[in-house]
Design an enzyme around this catalytic site. Structure first.
Site, PDB file in Angstrom:
ATOM      1  N   LYS A  71     -17.383  42.307  14.892  1.00 50.72           N
ATOM      2  CA  LYS A  71     -17.344  41.772  13.708  1.00 50.72           C
ATOM      3  C   LYS A  71     -16.157  42.219  13.238  1.00 50.72           C
ATOM      4  CE  LYS A  71     -19.994  42.938   9.054  1.00 50.72           C
ATOM      5  NZ  LYS A  71     -21.289  43.180   8.558  1.00 50.72           N
TER       6      LYS A  71
ATOM      7  N   GLU B 210     -12.988  50.599  20.962  1.00 51.63           N
ATOM      8  CA  GLU B 210     -13.714  51.289  22.530  1.00 51.63           C
ATOM      9  C   GLU B 210     -12.913  49.333  22.444  1.00 51.63           C
ATOM     10  OE1 GLU B 210     -15.371  52.219  20.219  1.00 51.63           O
ATOM     11  OE2 GLU B 210     -16.459  54.041  20.604  1.00 51.63           O
TER      12      GLU B 210
ATOM     13  N   GLY C 131     -24.316  44.226  12.246  1.00 51.59           N
ATOM     14  CA  GLY C 131     -23.650  44.336  13.480  1.00 51.59           C
ATOM     15  C   GLY C 131     -24.670  43.704  14.225  1.00 51.59           C
ATOM     16  N   ARG C 132     -26.423  45.405  14.406  1.00 57.16           N
ATOM     17  CA  ARG C 132     -26.967  45.040  14.471  1.00 57.16           C
ATOM     18  C   ARG C 132     -28.238  44.807  14.443  1.00 57.16           C
ATOM     19  NH1 ARG C 132     -26.148  49.870  11.769  1.00 57.16           N
ATOM     20  NH2 ARG C 132     -27.816  50.239  10.013  1.00 57.16           N
TER      21      ARG C 132
ATOM     22  N   GLU D 204     -30.544  53.872  13.957  1.00 54.73           N
ATOM     23  CA  GLU D 204     -29.025  53.546  13.865  1.00 54.73           C
ATOM     24  C   GLU D 204     -29.438  52.940  12.435  1.00 54.73           C
ATOM     25  OE1 GLU D 204     -25.236  50.514  13.980  1.00 54.73           O
ATOM     26  OE2 GLU D 204     -24.522  52.189  14.939  1.00 54.73           O
TER      27      GLU D 204
ATOM     28  N   HIS E 184     -44.423  56.409  36.955  1.00 49.77           N
ATOM     29  CA  HIS E 184     -43.665  57.264  37.628  1.00 49.77           C
ATOM     30  C   HIS E 184     -42.470  57.454  37.518  1.00 49.77           C
ATOM     31  CE1 HIS E 184     -46.625  55.167  40.736  1.00 49.77           C
ATOM     32  NE2 HIS E 184     -46.341  54.188  39.919  1.00 49.77           N
TER      33      HIS E 184
ATOM     34  N   LYS F 242     -16.104  59.084  14.808  1.00 47.00           N
ATOM     35  CA  LYS F 242     -14.382  58.252  15.148  1.00 47.00           C
ATOM     36  C   LYS F 242     -13.425  59.026  14.880  1.00 47.00           C
ATOM     37  CE  LYS F 242     -17.609  54.143  14.677  1.00 47.00           C
ATOM     38  NZ  LYS F 242     -17.299  53.191  13.142  1.00 47.00           N
TER      39      LYS F 242
END
Ligand code: F6P
Length: 539
Positions: free
Chosen positions: A206, A212, A268-269, A354, A385, A505
């Site tokens: 965005k 990253e 973003g999410r 978030e 399990h 950050k």
């Protein structure tokens, strides 16, 4: 006390909670044979059984009253009509416009945003057809066979989750990879067996500033140019961008003709159905993507128009809040009984945590109640399990959402009956448990009786849907998006900012140059200083 915990609606719920908290689901079911039908809801092609929750009719009435008291209906309208409800970033929250039909009108700042949304969707569709038909050629003239999405957070989790979820419907001629971590291993392993001449990178960000993603995108450029033994002219045929930041896209070297945009009113999410979904469209085609958007839209309409007590996201949101704030549950498990939904819990982690991992109200006051629980999960039956032991017999109360489908997409023998038997059994076992007398009646040695007792009274929702399709995935995501919003409204927090990611950050940015020189002064705490020194000496 905050206005929420002081309110009559909260206090009424608190008094009621004292009367129901010790009641066992066994007794609630025994005293009301219709319970398994009463506390269910069928809407938007989904069936929700919420009868295995520690509630009665009064609980639901009081929870709905809490939502009414919070003005939920008008907050929903405010979101859908583009009010700037993300006040800390002065932004509207209009992800619902991303899935509005072409003829809808959604005004924001004097402009109908729907034509812009569909203009981008049309460009994405044209691009998809060019790639899948082989019309779009790489720099050396070969068609594209590999799609690598580079992004992180909302620019990765939605695309990778949707790709996995809809793999059944995907174009098997294309290979899809997703790179998110700045750890070079992620990039290396994703590209190790790919031919650069046949590879397209989608740089999804965005902001187009995320460390990253920009690091991985630069490495991808280098990998491509070295692999093709060519210059920057190859970038145009092997890179596209999904972003709101045209300037930085251009500065990276991607032609803005190869950029698919979206808007700052898409968080973003909440962006997997925007241009960020290009990899999804490439995988399932424009019509599959259209079905996904229609599914989102159907759940949006349900959320906006259904009465609160018959509203799937409202009920799910209220129940989640009830366990968090009244029972003190710290976590919620999401347990899809469908292998295709293996990344759904990871996707939900960003969406829920978030969004609602906040400690102050919209007015900046410290909350005096818990906000978002921790979301986690794995597909059943694998989780059974592994960690289900703790859910059944541990000391934490963990509400569970089971998600299951009546029809399998891959029908082999009796696999699906076995899978479904497991999901039904888990809900029953968690709710009903097994008493000491029942254990004894099985002839168990007395010394083992306490170990083999299941207290039960562990709550769960079961979402039962016919089959996993693009449309159903859209509905499921929108269900949780709106459940998150419902809780955010009642908690009086802002589900749409994420200031909590900033400090790390900033610090990382400051530390990067400190990792090189051996003698530079360090001014962190003594632990961080020592870790940096050790790294410098050992790297
Ligand atoms: O750091 C958190 C975050 O801002 C998320 O909210 C977002 O989804 C992610 O980073 C990626 O951001 P972008 O799409 O701008 O690269």
């Amino acid at each position: 006390m905050t206005s929420l915990t002081q309110s009559d609606a909260w206090q009424n719920l608190l008094s009621h909670f004292a009367t129901i908290k010790d009641q066992h689901l066994r007794d609630l079911f025994a005293s009301d044979p219709a319970r398994g039908k009463t506390f269910t809801l069928q809407a938007a092609g989904m069936f929700l059984d919420y009868s295995k929750n520690r509630i009665n009719a009064e609980t639901m009435k009081l929870l709905i009253a809490l939502a009414e008291d919070a003005g939920l209906k008008s907050r929903i309208e405010a979101m859908f009509t583009g009010e700037k409800i993300n006040t800390t970033e002065d932004r509207a929250v209009l992800h619902t416009a991303l899935r509005a039909p072409r003829d809808a009108t959604i005004m924001f700042e004097g402009k109908n945003v729907v034509p812009d949304v569909h203009e981008v969707l049309d460009r994405m569709a044209d691009f998809t057809v060019r790639i899948t038909s082989g019309d779009w050629k790489g720099h050396t003239g070969k068609p594209i066979r590999n799609i690598v999405n580079i992004g992180i957070g909302g620019s990765d989790l939605g695309p990778v989750m949707a790709y996995e979820a809809l793999r059944y419907y995907s174009n098997r001629d294309l290979t899809f990879r997703f790179v998110s971590n700045v750890d070079a291993t992620d990039f290396s392993e994703a590209t190790i067996d790919l031919d650069p001449a046949e590879t397209l990178f989608i740089v999804a960000s965005k902001t187009f500033t995320t460390q990253e993603t920009m690091t991985n995108a630069e490495s991808a450029k280098q990998w491509l140019l070295e692999g093709l033994k060519t210059d920057e002219s190859a970038v145009a045929k092997h890179f596209v961008a999904l972003s709101t930041n045209a300037e930085s896209v251009q500065a990276f070297g991607i032609d803005t003709d190869n950029m698919f945009g979206f808007w700052d009113w898409v968080g973003g999410r909440y962006s997997m159905d925007s241009a960020i979904g290009l990899s999804t469209m490439l995988a399932i085609g424009p019509s599959g993507f259209g079905e996904l958007l229609d599914g989102f839209n159907e759940m949006d309409n349900h959320y906006r128009t259904a009465p609160l007590d018959q509203n799937l996201p409202v009920i799910m949101g209220l129940l989640n809040l009830y366990y968090t704030d009244f029972f003190g549950s710290q976590t919620t498990a999401v347990l899809p009984y469908d292998q295709y939904l293996s990344r759904f819990p990871a996707y939900l982690q960003q969406l829920t945590m978030e969004s609602n991992g906040k400690h102050v109200t919209l007015d900046g006051d410290q909350v005096d109640y818990d906000t978002s629980p921790i979301f986690w999960g794995e597909p059943g039956t694998n989780g059974q399990h592994s960690f289900y032991q703790l859910i059944h017999q541990g000391t934490h109360l963990i509400p569970c959402d089971f998600i299951a489908f009546t029809k399998s997409l891959n029908s082999i023998g009796d696999h699906h009956d076995k899978l479904m038997a497991n999901v039904f059994a888990q809900g029953e076992a968690l709710a009903m448990g097994k008493t000491a007398d029942e254990v004894r009646a099985e002839g168990t040695d007395e010394s083992l009786v306490p170990h083999r007792v299941f207290e039960g009274n562990r709550p769960s929702n079961t979402i039962l849907i016919e089959k996993l399709t693009p449309s159903v995935l859209g509905k499921l995501v929108a269900l949780y998006e709106h459940s998150v919003f419902t809780q955010g409204v009642i908690w009086q927090i802002n589900p749409f900012d994420q200031w909590g990611v900033e400090l790390g950050k900033q610090l990382a940015k400051a530390i990067i140059p400190e990792l090189s020189p051996n003698d530079a002064d360090l001014s962190h705490d003594s632990s961080t200083n020592e870790l940096i020194r050790r790294y410098r000496s050992m790297k």
